[in-house]
Design an enzyme around this catalytic site. Structure first.
Site, PDB file in Angstrom:
ATOM      1  N   HIS A  70     -47.288  16.588 -37.757  1.00  0.00           N
ATOM      2  CA  HIS A  70     -46.747  17.650 -38.612  1.00  0.00           C
ATOM      3  C   HIS A  70     -47.214  17.468 -40.050  1.00  0.00           C
ATOM      4  CE1 HIS A  70     -43.556  20.576 -39.876  1.00  0.00           C
ATOM      5  NE2 HIS A  70     -43.660  19.885 -41.006  1.00  0.00           N
ATOM      6  N   GLU A  71     -47.015  16.269 -40.571  1.00  0.00           N
ATOM      7  CA  GLU A  71     -47.406  16.027 -41.960  1.00  0.00           C
ATOM      8  C   GLU A  71     -48.920  16.077 -42.123  1.00  0.00           C
ATOM      9  OE1 GLU A  71     -45.330  16.263 -44.239  1.00  0.00           O
ATOM     10  OE2 GLU A  71     -43.561  16.158 -42.937  1.00  0.00           O
ATOM     11  N   HIS A  74     -49.848  19.573 -42.844  1.00  0.00           N
ATOM     12  CA  HIS A  74     -49.711  19.872 -44.276  1.00  0.00           C
ATOM     13  C   HIS A  74     -50.888  19.246 -45.047  1.00  0.00           C
ATOM     14  CE1 HIS A  74     -45.872  21.843 -44.266  1.00  0.00           C
ATOM     15  NE2 HIS A  74     -45.211  20.799 -43.810  1.00  0.00           N
ATOM     16  N   HIS A  77     -53.878  21.298 -44.787  1.00  0.00           N
ATOM     17  CA  HIS A  77     -53.724  22.501 -45.600  1.00  0.00           C
ATOM     18  C   HIS A  77     -54.181  22.230 -47.033  1.00  0.00           C
ATOM     19  CE1 HIS A  77     -50.887  26.225 -46.248  1.00  0.00           C
ATOM     20  NE2 HIS A  77     -52.163  26.519 -46.401  1.00  0.00           N
TER      21      HIS A  77
END
Length: 281
Positions: A70-71, A74, A77
């Site tokens: 999940h991180e 990010h 991104h």
């Protein structure tokens, strides 16, 4: 070509903030002043976790793996950002969109090819056995109904509290919570994931105030985007991955999020993939 500088701060330690998050020490941009060192355009991104460090090997649970991926979503991104202005780069997008890149990355964790490569016995190096993968798959939908209700209750209460135009000095938040949940028909056997007194998303800042719903909306988006990979017959399809990089991970806030999604998928979001993923249809 240097795309980004990436740091991992994985382990828990005294006085470190709890939870997991992505930080940017420098965001990507292109509008450098004349004479500036080109390195100033390169983002510096950090993923921060709180895994318990072992005395020998540090073993991660599957949930830890989800957090790691999940991180990393990010992080991608931020690292893959391709915007002219820093204010429009990276994760500087609407809350409705910011959790899409992170939650999308989670899908690859449960792919057998990924687990066979990385989920190995810490002593023998043996890849995770097929029998364990089948058990993991069989348990995938366990408690999804409970999890969906406990999350949705939080999102609805969040919007209800922030929809109050005025309240008295003796406003009782616990009473408001109780009455609101009764009004919504909250099942007695399920409690909210976060009670108001420690619901940091609501009150620590305005970032997620009246916006806690975005994680679930992002699930609508991420399941739809991942379905595009599945439809090719290869979840690592290079052409789809490049399209995903361009429209999901690199554009920042240079284009409205709904337009980015439509550019990737060719249509509006379809909720059916979300419902199927949760076992609700």
């Amino acid at each position: 070509e240097l795309v980004a500088l990436f740091l991992h701060d994985n382990y828990a330690r005294p006085h470190k903030s709890s939870g997991a998050w992505m930080s940017e020490y420098r965001s990507q941009k292109k509008n450098l002043v004349n004479g500036a060192d080109p390195i100033e355009a390169v983002p510096i991104v950090s993923n921060n976790n709180n895994f318990a460090k072992g005395s020998g090997s540090t073993l991660l649970s599957f949930d830890d793996g989800v957090t790691l991926f999940h991180e990393m979503g990010h992080g991608h991104h931020g690292m893959l950002s391709d915007a002219t202005y820093r204010s429009l780069a990276s994760t500087s997008v609407l809350r409705d969109f910011v959790e899409l890149p992170s939650q999308l990355m989670e899908h690859w964790l449960s792919e057998p090819a990924v687990l066979k490569e990385h989920a190995r016995h810490h002593e023998t190096g043996e890849p995770v056995p097929d029998e364990l993968l089948e058990r993991l798959k069989a348990a995938k939908l366990f408690n999804e109904g409970f999890a969906t209700v406990e999350y949705t209750a939080c999102a609805l209460l969040d919007m209800a509290v922030h929809s109050l135009s005025e309240y008295d000095d003796d406003f009782d938040l616990a009473k408001f919570e109780k009455e609101y949940l009764e009004e919504q028909g909250m099942p007695q056997g399920i409690v909210m994931r976060h009670r108001p007194a420690h619901f940091a998303h609501l009150f620590a800042s305005s970032a997620y105030a009246a916006g806690y719903y975005v994680y679930q909306w992002a699930q609508v988006l991420d399941n739809d985007v991942f379905a595009a990979f599945e439809e090719t017959g290869d979840v690592f399809d290079p052409e789809t991955a490049e399209k995903c990089r361009k429209y999901i991970y690199s554009s920042g806030n240079t284009v409205a999020p709904q337009e980015l999604f439509k550019s990737f998928r060719g249509r509006e979001p379809d909720i059916s993939f979300f419902l199927k993923h949760k076992g609700l249809v």
